[in-house]
Design a protein around this motif. Structure first.
Motif, PDB file in Angstrom:
ATOM      1  N   THR A  46       0.797  -1.229   0.000  1.00 44.70           N
ATOM      2  CA  THR A  46       0.000   0.000   0.000  1.00 44.70           C
ATOM      3  C   THR A  46       0.824   1.271   0.000  1.00 44.70           C
ATOM      4  OG1 THR A  46      -0.104  -0.036   2.430  1.00 44.70           O
ATOM      5  CG2 THR A  46      -1.898  -1.133   1.227  1.00 44.70           C
ATOM      6  N   TYR A  47       2.142   1.167   0.249  1.00 39.22           N
ATOM      7  CA  TYR A  47       2.911   2.393   0.435  1.00 39.22           C
ATOM      8  C   TYR A  47       2.958   3.247  -0.824  1.00 39.22           C
ATOM      9  CZ  TYR A  47       6.505   5.790   1.306  1.00 39.22           C
ATOM     10  OH  TYR A  47       7.165   6.990   1.432  1.00 39.22           O
ATOM     11  N   ALA A  48       2.714   4.520  -0.612  1.00 41.57           N
ATOM     12  CA  ALA A  48       2.957   5.569  -1.600  1.00 41.57           C
ATOM     13  C   ALA A  48       3.175   6.843  -0.815  1.00 41.57           C
ATOM     14  CB  ALA A  48       1.781   5.721  -2.565  1.00 41.57           C
ATOM     15  N   ASP A  49       3.914   7.750  -1.369  1.00 38.30           N
ATOM     16  CA  ASP A  49       4.245   8.978  -0.651  1.00 38.30           C
ATOM     17  C   ASP A  49       3.073   9.957  -0.716  1.00 38.30           C
ATOM     18  OD1 ASP A  49       5.621  10.856   0.781  1.00 38.30           O
ATOM     19  OD2 ASP A  49       6.859  11.540  -0.910  1.00 38.30           O
ATOM     20  N   SER A  50       1.973   9.566  -0.067  1.00 43.19           N
ATOM     21  CA  SER A  50       0.779  10.418  -0.082  1.00 43.19           C
ATOM     22  C   SER A  50      -0.061  10.153   1.157  1.00 43.19           C
ATOM     23  CB  SER A  50      -0.071  10.150  -1.327  1.00 43.19           C
ATOM     24  OG  SER A  50      -0.725   8.897  -1.231  1.00 43.19           O
ATOM     25  N   ARG A  51      -0.835  11.147   1.551  1.00 45.84           N
ATOM     26  CA  ARG A  51      -1.730  10.993   2.687  1.00 45.84           C
ATOM     27  C   ARG A  51      -2.848  10.000   2.382  1.00 45.84           C
ATOM     28  NH1 ARG A  51      -2.709  17.003   5.413  1.00 45.84           N
ATOM     29  NH2 ARG A  51      -0.558  17.309   6.156  1.00 45.84           N
ATOM     30  N   ALA A  52      -3.317   9.997   1.143  1.00 49.35           N
ATOM     31  CA  ALA A  52      -4.414   9.103   0.776  1.00 49.35           C
ATOM     32  C   ALA A  52      -4.003   7.641   0.942  1.00 49.35           C
ATOM     33  CB  ALA A  52      -4.852   9.382  -0.663  1.00 49.35           C
ATOM     34  N   ALA A  53      -2.800   7.299   0.482  1.00 52.75           N
ATOM     35  CA  ALA A  53      -2.323   5.925   0.634  1.00 52.75           C
ATOM     36  C   ALA A  53      -2.179   5.555   2.106  1.00 52.75           C
ATOM     37  CB  ALA A  53      -0.992   5.756  -0.094  1.00 52.75           C
ATOM     38  N   GLY A  54      -1.671   6.481   2.910  1.00 52.37           N
ATOM     39  CA  GLY A  54      -1.530   6.216   4.338  1.00 52.37           C
ATOM     40  C   GLY A  54      -2.868   6.069   5.032  1.00 52.37           C
ATOM     41  N   ALA A  55      -3.847   6.876   4.621  1.00 57.77           N
ATOM     42  CA  ALA A  55      -5.186   6.770   5.208  1.00 57.77           C
ATOM     43  C   ALA A  55      -5.822   5.432   4.860  1.00 57.77           C
ATOM     44  CB  ALA A  55      -6.061   7.921   4.722  1.00 57.77           C
ATOM     45  N   LEU A  56      -5.624   4.976   3.615  1.00 57.52           N
ATOM     46  CA  LEU A  56      -6.150   3.670   3.219  1.00 57.52           C
ATOM     47  C   LEU A  56      -5.489   2.564   4.022  1.00 57.52           C
ATOM     48  CD1 LEU A  56      -7.811   1.869   1.320  1.00 57.52           C
ATOM     49  CD2 LEU A  56      -5.869   1.942  -0.282  1.00 57.52           C
ATOM     50  N   HIS A  57      -4.174   2.615   4.124  1.00 55.10           N
ATOM     51  CA  HIS A  57      -3.416   1.619   4.891  1.00 55.10           C
ATOM     52  C   HIS A  57      -3.910   1.567   6.337  1.00 55.10           C
ATOM     53  CE1 HIS A  57       0.185  -0.616   6.193  1.00 55.10           C
ATOM     54  NE2 HIS A  57       0.261   0.239   7.191  1.00 55.10           N
ATOM     55  N   GLY A  59      -6.755   2.797   7.609  1.00 55.87           N
ATOM     56  CA  GLY A  59      -8.169   2.450   7.695  1.00 55.87           C
ATOM     57  C   GLY A  59      -8.424   0.966   7.551  1.00 55.87           C
ATOM     58  N   VAL A  60      -7.726   0.321   6.614  1.00 61.33           N
ATOM     59  CA  VAL A  60      -7.909  -1.118   6.416  1.00 61.33           C
ATOM     60  C   VAL A  60      -7.508  -1.885   7.670  1.00 61.33           C
ATOM     61  CG1 VAL A  60      -6.984  -3.119   5.169  1.00 61.33           C
ATOM     62  CG2 VAL A  60      -7.709  -1.081   3.910  1.00 61.33           C
ATOM     63  N   LEU A  61      -6.370  -1.526   8.252  1.00 63.33           N
ATOM     64  CA  LEU A  61      -5.896  -2.243   9.432  1.00 63.33           C
ATOM     65  C   LEU A  61      -6.806  -2.036  10.638  1.00 63.33           C
ATOM     66  CD1 LEU A  61      -2.093  -1.565   8.981  1.00 63.33           C
ATOM     67  CD2 LEU A  61      -3.183  -3.811   8.941  1.00 63.33           C
ATOM     68  N   LEU A  62      -7.237  -0.805  10.863  1.00 63.09           N
ATOM     69  CA  LEU A  62      -8.093  -0.534  12.019  1.00 63.09           C
ATOM     70  C   LEU A  62      -9.470  -1.146  11.840  1.00 63.09           C
ATOM     71  CD1 LEU A  62      -7.177   3.147  12.956  1.00 63.09           C
ATOM     72  CD2 LEU A  62      -6.229   0.997  13.814  1.00 63.09           C
ATOM     73  N   ALA A  63      -9.987  -1.090  10.628  1.00 61.83           N
ATOM     74  CA  ALA A  63     -11.275  -1.727  10.374  1.00 61.83           C
ATOM     75  C   ALA A  63     -11.187  -3.229  10.610  1.00 61.83           C
ATOM     76  CB  ALA A  63     -11.724  -1.439   8.943  1.00 61.83           C
ATOM     77  N   GLY A  64     -10.073  -3.824  10.183  1.00 57.54           N
ATOM     78  CA  GLY A  64      -9.890  -5.247  10.423  1.00 57.54           C
ATOM     79  C   GLY A  64      -9.873  -5.587  11.902  1.00 57.54           C
ATOM     80  N   LEU A  65      -9.179  -4.770  12.685  1.00 59.05           N
ATOM     81  CA  LEU A  65      -9.152  -5.003  14.133  1.00 59.05           C
ATOM     82  C   LEU A  65     -10.538  -4.837  14.743  1.00 59.05           C
ATOM     83  CD1 LEU A  65      -5.864  -3.250  15.302  1.00 59.05           C
ATOM     84  CD2 LEU A  65      -6.367  -5.697  15.347  1.00 59.05           C
ATOM     85  N   VAL A 171     -10.897  -1.329  22.356  1.00 61.45           N
ATOM     86  CA  VAL A 171      -9.556  -1.445  22.929  1.00 61.45           C
ATOM     87  C   VAL A 171      -8.583  -2.050  21.915  1.00 61.45           C
ATOM     88  CG1 VAL A 171      -9.790  -3.741  24.010  1.00 61.45           C
ATOM     89  CG2 VAL A 171      -8.281  -2.034  25.028  1.00 61.45           C
ATOM     90  N   LEU A 172      -9.052  -2.970  21.081  1.00 65.82           N
ATOM     91  CA  LEU A 172      -8.170  -3.513  20.050  1.00 65.82           C
ATOM     92  C   LEU A 172      -7.851  -2.457  18.991  1.00 65.82           C
ATOM     93  CD1 LEU A 172      -9.508  -7.141  19.453  1.00 65.82           C
ATOM     94  CD2 LEU A 172      -7.583  -6.391  20.875  1.00 65.82           C
ATOM     95  N   ALA A 173      -8.853  -1.687  18.597  1.00 68.57           N
ATOM     96  CA  ALA A 173      -8.602  -0.625  17.620  1.00 68.57           C
ATOM     97  C   ALA A 173      -7.652   0.411  18.194  1.00 68.57           C
ATOM     98  CB  ALA A 173      -9.919   0.032  17.201  1.00 68.57           C
ATOM     99  N   TYR A 174      -7.800   0.725  19.485  1.00 68.36           N
ATOM    100  CA  TYR A 174      -6.876   1.680  20.094  1.00 68.36           C
ATOM    101  C   TYR A 174      -5.436   1.159  20.051  1.00 68.36           C
ATOM    102  CZ  TYR A 174      -3.904   4.150  23.156  1.00 68.36           C
ATOM    103  OH  TYR A 174      -2.806   4.835  23.622  1.00 68.36           O
ATOM    104  N   ARG A 175      -5.246  -0.100  20.460  1.00 70.89           N
ATOM    105  CA  ARG A 175      -3.885  -0.629  20.452  1.00 70.89           C
ATOM    106  C   ARG A 175      -3.333  -0.657  19.034  1.00 70.89           C
ATOM    107  NH1 ARG A 175      -0.306   0.567  22.710  1.00 70.89           N
ATOM    108  NH2 ARG A 175      -1.242   0.090  24.724  1.00 70.89           N
ATOM    109  N   GLY A 176      -4.194  -0.901  18.056  1.00 69.94           N
ATOM    110  CA  GLY A 176      -3.751  -0.882  16.673  1.00 69.94           C
ATOM    111  C   GLY A 176      -3.292   0.489  16.229  1.00 69.94           C
ATOM    112  N   VAL A 177      -4.064   1.521  16.533  1.00 74.75           N
ATOM    113  CA  VAL A 177      -3.694   2.862  16.077  1.00 74.75           C
ATOM    114  C   VAL A 177      -2.450   3.351  16.807  1.00 74.75           C
ATOM    115  CG1 VAL A 177      -5.086   4.262  17.692  1.00 74.75           C
ATOM    116  CG2 VAL A 177      -4.635   5.101  15.389  1.00 74.75           C
TER     117      VAL A 177
END
Length: 324
Positions: A46-57, A59-65, A171-177
Motif C-alpha cells: 500500500t505504500y505511496a508517498d501520499s496521505r491518501a495511501a496512508g489513510a487507506l493503509h 483504515g484497512v488495518l483498524l477496520a480489520g481489528l 480497545v483492540l482498535a486503540y492498540r492498533g492505532v
C-alpha cells in the motif's frame, strides 16, 4: 442483558489488569508484534508517498481489528457472561503495557545508578525512539523519565479508557492505532505523508485519556513527595508548547509533580527536535526516574480501579450487577 454485559466487561477488565500485573508483556508471540508484522507486510503493498495511501493503509488495518474485536465479543456473548468476560480479559491484557513499562523504567534506573551506560543505551529503544548513541547519562535519564510519563497514558490509561468505554472492539482498535503511530507516525522523509493519518488517529484516540492521566498524576503526586498544585500548574502553563497535543500534557504534569524540568534538544533517528521545556525544576536525576516509575505505577493502579468501577455502573448511574 445490559446488566450481564456491563458485569462481564467489568470482570474482564479486572482480570485483564491482574494478568498484566502478574505476567507483563510476553517475550515472544505478543499479538501486538504479530499485528506489527502484518502491518509491515501490508505496507509493502500500500505504500505511496501520499496521505491518501496512508489513510487507506491505516483504515484497512483498524477496520480489520474492529471487525475481529466485534466478532470475538459477540462470540463470547453467545456463550454467556463468563465467556464474554474472558474475551474482554484477553483483549485488555493484549492492549495493556503498564507492567512492562514499569519494569523497563526500573531497570533503566538500575543501569544508570550503576554507571552502566552501555546497558542503558541498549535498553532505551524499549522505551522510546531516540538515538541512544548520542546520549550521555543525563540525556538517558531525561529520555527515560519522559518516556515513562508519556507511556503511562499510551500503554495503560488509554487502553483502560477505551476498554471501559467501548469494550473489545474499541480497545483492540486503540492498540492498533497506537502501534501504527509508533511504526509510521513519525516525521521522517518516508512517513511524513504516508504516516499522517495514523498520527492524527492516535492524537484523537489519546486526547481525553492523556488529560485523564494528567489529572491522575496530580492526584497521585503526594505519593512520591510531589505537589498536585505544581502538576496542574505545569500542565496549564507548559503543555501547549509541546509539539504533541497529548504527550505534552502528560509530560508537563509529571514534570510538575516530580519538581523537575523536562524537554529541550531531543535527538531522534531521523532528526533533531528542539523541544520546549516543561516544568521549572532542575533536570531529572536517576532518583527522579525512580520516582517517575513509582508515580506511573500509582497512576496505573488508580486508573484500573476507576475503569473497572465505570464499567460496573449502568447507564443511569446504578450498579449494573449487584452481585459483581
Amino acid at each position: 442483558m445490559f446488566a450481564s454485559t456491563t458485569c462481564a466487561r467489568a470482570g474482564g477488565l479486572a482480570a485483564g489488569c491482574v494478568a498484566d500485573a502478574v505476567l507483563g508483556d510476553p517475550r515472544r508471540g505478543h499479538p501486538v508484534a504479530v499485528f506489527g508484522r502484518g502491518a509491515a507486510a501490508l505496507e509493502r503493498l500500500t505504500y505511496a508517498d501520499s496521505r491518501a495511501a496512508g489513510a487507506l493503509h491505516t483504515g484497512v488495518l483498524l477496520a480489520g481489528l474492529g471487525v475481529v474485536g466485534l466478532a470475538a465479543d459477540r462470540a463470547g456473548a453467545r456463550r454467556g457472561p463468563i465467556a464474554r468476560a474472558v474475551v474482554t480479559a484477553c483483549a485488555t491484557f493484549v492492549a495493556l503495557g503498564g507492567t512492562s513499562l514499569g519494569r523497563t523504567g526500573a531497570l533503566m534506573a538500575d543501569h544508570l545508578s550503576a554507571g552502566n551506560l552501555d546497558a542503558a543505551r541498549r535498553l532505551l529503544p524499549s522505551l522510546c525512539g531516540r538515538d541512544p548513541a548520542v546520549l550521555d547519562a543525563a540525556g538517558l535519564t531525561r529520555a527515560a523519565v519522559e518516556s515513562v510519563a508519556e507511556n503511562t497514558s499510551d500503554a495503560q490509561v488509554a487502553p483502560l479508557w477505551w476498554a471501559a468505554a467501548g469494550g473489545v472492539p474499541a480497545v483492540l482498535a486503540y492498540r492498533g492505532v497506537n502501534t501504527l503511530d509508533a511504526m509510521i507516525g513519525n516525521r521522517s522523509v518516508r512517513y511524513a505523508r504516508f504516516g499522517w493519518a495514523a498520527a492524527r488517529f492516535d492524537d484523537i484516540a489519546n486526547y481525553l485519556p492523556a488529560r485523564a492521566t494528567a489529572m491522575l498524576v496530580a492526584v497521585c503526586a503526594p505519593l512520591v513527595g510531589g505537589s498536585p498544585a505544581a502538576a496542574l500548574c505545569a500542565w496549564r502553563r507548559d503543555a501547549a508548547r509541546h509539539p504533541s497535543p497529548n504527550a505534552g500534557v502528560v509530560e508537563a504534569a509529571f514534570a510538575g509533580a516530580l519538581g523537575v524540568r523536562l524537554g529541550g534538544p531531543t535527538q531522534y533517528a531521523h532528526q533533531l527536535e528542539i523541544r520546549p521545556t516543561l516544568g521549572e525544576g532542575p533536570p531529572p536525576q536517576v532518583h527522579d526516574l525512580v520516582r517517575a516509575v513509582r508515580l506511573s505505577r500509582a497512576v496505573q493502579v488508580v486508573a484500573a480501579v476507576v475503569a473497572c468501577g465505570f464499567s460496573a455502573v449502568g447507564r443511569n448511574g446504578r450498579r449494573a450487577c449487584p452481585r459483581c
